[in-house]
Design a protein around this motif. Structure first.
Motif, PDB file in Angstrom:
ATOM      1  N   GLN A  39      86.612  62.299  44.708  1.00  0.00           N
ATOM      2  CA  GLN A  39      87.350  62.319  45.973  1.00  0.00           C
ATOM      3  C   GLN A  39      87.500  60.913  46.541  1.00  0.00           C
ATOM      4  N   ALA A  40      86.482  60.095  46.387  1.00  0.00           N
ATOM      5  CA  ALA A  40      86.578  58.707  46.856  1.00  0.00           C
ATOM      6  C   ALA A  40      87.625  57.942  46.056  1.00  0.00           C
ATOM      7  N   ARG A  41      87.642  58.147  44.753  1.00  0.00           N
ATOM      8  CA  ARG A  41      88.652  57.483  43.916  1.00  0.00           C
ATOM      9  C   ARG A  41      90.056  57.947  44.283  1.00  0.00           C
ATOM     10  N   LEU A  42      90.206  59.237  44.542  1.00  0.00           N
ATOM     11  CA  LEU A  42      91.497  59.771  44.951  1.00  0.00           C
ATOM     12  C   LEU A  42      91.943  59.147  46.269  1.00  0.00           C
ATOM     13  N   GLY A  43      91.038  59.029  47.209  1.00  0.00           N
ATOM     14  CA  GLY A  43      91.371  58.413  48.487  1.00  0.00           C
ATOM     15  C   GLY A  43      91.805  56.973  48.328  1.00  0.00           C
ATOM     16  N   ARG A  44      91.109  56.244  47.469  1.00  0.00           N
ATOM     17  CA  ARG A  44      91.471  54.848  47.210  1.00  0.00           C
ATOM     18  C   ARG A  44      92.834  54.766  46.527  1.00  0.00           C
ATOM     19  N   ARG A  46      95.275  56.959  46.746  1.00  0.00           N
ATOM     20  CA  ARG A  46      96.301  57.305  47.731  1.00  0.00           C
ATOM     21  C   ARG A  46      96.587  56.136  48.657  1.00  0.00           C
ATOM     22  N   ALA A  47      95.548  55.425  49.060  1.00  0.00           N
ATOM     23  CA  ALA A  47      95.737  54.257  49.924  1.00  0.00           C
ATOM     24  C   ALA A  47      96.544  53.188  49.194  1.00  0.00           C
ATOM     25  N   ASP A  50     100.158  54.314  49.103  1.00  0.00           N
ATOM     26  CA  ASP A  50     100.775  54.145  50.424  1.00  0.00           C
ATOM     27  C   ASP A  50     101.111  52.683  50.691  1.00  0.00           C
TER      28      ASP A  50
END
Length: 69
Positions: A39-44, A46-47, A50
């Motif tokens: 989930q942390a990798r996914l968040g990174r 996505r950032a 963006d």
């Protein structure tokens, strides 16, 4: 937090010599930790997407501006 909780439960079960429960809880703790990393990798990621999308939008706007001659 879920991984830490499961690990604490696994350690408690191990201390009580409930080895099957301890093994199951340790596996759950590992799965929760792996999920948190994903989930942390996914968040990174996505950032990053963006940020790149914003940069692309800026470049498109610059291309649409016609310089005066």
């Amino acid at each position: 937090q879920e991984a830490q909780s499961a690990l604490a439960q696994a350690q408690a079960a191990f201390a009580k010599r409930k080895y099957k429960d301890a093994a199951r809880l340790a596996e759950l703790a590992q799965a929760n930790a792996d999920l948190a990393v994903a989930q942390a990798r996914l968040g990174r990621a996505r950032a990053d997407v963006d940020a790149k999308a914003a940069r692309n939008a800026d470049l498109r706007r610059q291309l649409l501006v016609v310089p005066e001659r």
